[in-house]
Write a protein that holds these residues in place. Structure first.
Motif, PDB file in Angstrom:
ATOM      1  N   LEU A  16       0.830  -1.198   0.000  1.00 52.91           N
ATOM      2  CA  LEU A  16       0.000   0.000   0.000  1.00 52.91           C
ATOM      3  C   LEU A  16       0.866   1.250   0.000  1.00 52.91           C
ATOM      4  O   LEU A  16       0.567   2.225  -0.703  1.00 52.91           O
ATOM      5  CB  LEU A  16      -0.924   0.001   1.221  1.00 52.91           C
ATOM      6  CG  LEU A  16      -1.787   1.254   1.403  1.00 52.91           C
ATOM      7  CD1 LEU A  16      -2.655   1.507   0.180  1.00 52.91           C
ATOM      8  CD2 LEU A  16      -2.640   1.142   2.665  1.00 52.91           C
ATOM      9  N   ALA A  17       1.942   1.235   0.776  1.00 49.86           N
ATOM     10  CA  ALA A  17       2.832   2.390   0.830  1.00 49.86           C
ATOM     11  C   ALA A  17       3.428   2.689  -0.539  1.00 49.86           C
ATOM     12  O   ALA A  17       3.506   3.850  -0.959  1.00 49.86           O
ATOM     13  CB  ALA A  17       3.941   2.143   1.851  1.00 49.86           C
ATOM     14  N   ALA A  30       6.178   2.823   4.404  1.00 48.70           N
ATOM     15  CA  ALA A  30       5.449   1.782   5.127  1.00 48.70           C
ATOM     16  C   ALA A  30       5.335   2.154   6.609  1.00 48.70           C
ATOM     17  O   ALA A  30       4.344   1.820   7.265  1.00 48.70           O
ATOM     18  CB  ALA A  30       6.151   0.440   4.964  1.00 48.70           C
ATOM     19  N   ARG A  31       6.326   2.857   7.129  1.00 46.00           N
ATOM     20  CA  ARG A  31       6.298   3.309   8.522  1.00 46.00           C
ATOM     21  C   ARG A  31       5.117   4.239   8.753  1.00 46.00           C
ATOM     22  O   ARG A  31       4.414   4.126   9.766  1.00 46.00           O
ATOM     23  CB  ARG A  31       7.616   4.010   8.852  1.00 46.00           C
ATOM     24  CG  ARG A  31       7.715   4.576  10.271  1.00 46.00           C
ATOM     25  CD  ARG A  31       9.013   5.351  10.406  1.00 46.00           C
ATOM     26  NE  ARG A  31       9.141   5.991  11.704  1.00 46.00           N
ATOM     27  CZ  ARG A  31       9.696   5.430  12.774  1.00 46.00           C
ATOM     28  NH1 ARG A  31      10.153   4.192  12.690  1.00 46.00           N
ATOM     29  NH2 ARG A  31       9.794   6.086  13.911  1.00 46.00           N
ATOM     30  N   HIS A  32       4.871   5.137   7.775  1.00 46.49           N
ATOM     31  CA  HIS A  32       3.766   6.072   7.934  1.00 46.49           C
ATOM     32  C   HIS A  32       2.423   5.344   7.884  1.00 46.49           C
ATOM     33  O   HIS A  32       1.509   5.654   8.665  1.00 46.49           O
ATOM     34  CB  HIS A  32       3.815   7.152   6.849  1.00 46.49           C
ATOM     35  CG  HIS A  32       2.792   8.228   7.045  1.00 46.49           C
ATOM     36  ND1 HIS A  32       2.759   9.031   8.162  1.00 46.49           N
ATOM     37  CD2 HIS A  32       1.746   8.635   6.265  1.00 46.49           C
ATOM     38  CE1 HIS A  32       1.752   9.888   8.064  1.00 46.49           C
ATOM     39  NE2 HIS A  32       1.120   9.653   6.931  1.00 46.49           N
ATOM     40  N   ARG A  84      -0.791   6.201  15.823  1.00 47.46           N
ATOM     41  CA  ARG A  84       0.363   7.000  16.250  1.00 47.46           C
ATOM     42  C   ARG A  84       0.522   8.253  15.410  1.00 47.46           C
ATOM     43  O   ARG A  84       1.174   9.212  15.821  1.00 47.46           O
ATOM     44  CB  ARG A  84       1.637   6.160  16.172  1.00 47.46           C
ATOM     45  CG  ARG A  84       1.647   4.981  17.140  1.00 47.46           C
ATOM     46  CD  ARG A  84       2.942   4.198  17.050  1.00 47.46           C
ATOM     47  NE  ARG A  84       4.103   4.998  17.464  1.00 47.46           N
ATOM     48  CZ  ARG A  84       5.357   4.563  17.433  1.00 47.46           C
ATOM     49  NH1 ARG A  84       5.612   3.327  16.973  1.00 47.46           N
ATOM     50  NH2 ARG A  84       6.355   5.332  17.820  1.00 47.46           N
ATOM     51  N   ALA A  85      -0.089   8.257  14.207  1.00 46.01           N
ATOM     52  CA  ALA A  85      -0.078   9.447  13.353  1.00 46.01           C
ATOM     53  C   ALA A  85      -1.510   9.747  12.931  1.00 46.01           C
ATOM     54  O   ALA A  85      -2.278   8.835  12.617  1.00 46.01           O
ATOM     55  CB  ALA A  85       0.795   9.212  12.123  1.00 46.01           C
TER      56      ALA A  85
END
Length: 270
Positions: free
Chosen positions: A29-30, A37-39, A47-48
């Motif tokens: 998806l990223a 991918a972290r976002h 967390r965001a």
């Protein structure tokens, strides 16, 4: 307005549900969305807090229906961006642009039967060819609101007239089950379960990949048999929720005899 004020669930949870439904990893998806991918992970876990633009960007890559994109925005604390026309009779009267477009599209298929349905296969509009196919049917199934899939497979509906009922039923159930899975719509899942419980058998060949193109509808008629091929058309560029959910199903004559029967029963208006 908080993320849970409208939906009861965080936007990250909803996005994760759609990602899983589409069978994509966070990395896939990223890459599709052009973010890390972290976002994606941070958005899903809370967390965001994603912006409205990010929600829509991810929803686009996940092919989320417009109605559900509005719900994602509400869950994220933002206002919906997609309008929603009213499909009731008062709103779809003469001069309504949606109704005008539908009437023109349905009339263009005449005398081939064609009908417009909503997201739950409720009948919205139909041309005169549909009346020809349903002639003689009475009772609750043809009283508004009409669900065309229930009408077609129910023993009190069109089912007794369908020569290849097991094959057609298998095709309809397979298509409906796939639609329910792709949209996550509980009403479609409930309709699928209801129709699955109806008698009529099921032909496994209708589950093959080519079935959407080649499964015919064969109907008993006075003096013989009518054979149709079904096509489904959607408004792919619609930016209104309701219009995006509309579909037009057309039953095209599959042989010369069926085409001739339609022309004889439904001659052009003078």
């Amino acid at each position: 307005m908080t993320e849970t004020a409208v939906t009861g669930r965080r936007v990250g949870d909803l996005l994760r549900d759609w990602r899983v439904r589409r069978r994509l990893s966070q990395m896939a998806l990223a890459l599709e969305a052009g973010v890390s991918a972290r976002h994606v992970s941070f958005v899903e876990t809370g967390r965001a807090r994603p912006s409205a633009e990010m929600i829509l960007q991810l929803a686009e890559r996940l092919d989320v229906p417009l109605r559900e994109r509005n719900r994602l925005l509400l869950a994220g604390g933002f206002a919906p961006v997609y309008g929603q026309a009213d499909l009731d009779e008062a709103q779809l009267g003469e001069g309504n642009p949606v109704r005008t477009a539908l009437d023109r599209l349905l009339a263009a298929h005449d005398p081939a039967p064609a009908l417009a349905v909503d997201r739950h296969w409720g009948l919205v509009a139909a041309n005169r060819g549909v009346g020809f196919l349903l002639a003689g049917l009475t009772g609750e199934l043809v009283a508004p609101p009409v669900n065309v899939l229930r009408l077609s497979l129910h023993p009190d509906g069109l089912a007794p007239r369908i020569v290849n009922l097991a094959q057609w039923r298998g095709h309809v159930l397979h298509r409906l089950g796939r639609q329910a899975q792709q949209t996550g719509d509980p009403a479609l899942a409930a309709l699928h379960a209801e129709l699955l419980a109806l008698p009529g058998g099921e032909d496994a060949s209708a589950h093959e990949e080519h079935a959407d193109l080649f499964v015919p509808l064969r109907l008993r008629a006075d003096g013989g048999e009518l054979t149709f091929l079904s096509t489904v058309t959607t408004f792919g560029t619609a930016t209104d929720v309701t219009l995006a959910e509309l579909a037009v199903e057309t039953f095209l004559p599959a042989d010369a005899a069926t085409a001739a029967a339609l022309r004889a029963a439904l001659p052009p208006a003078p």
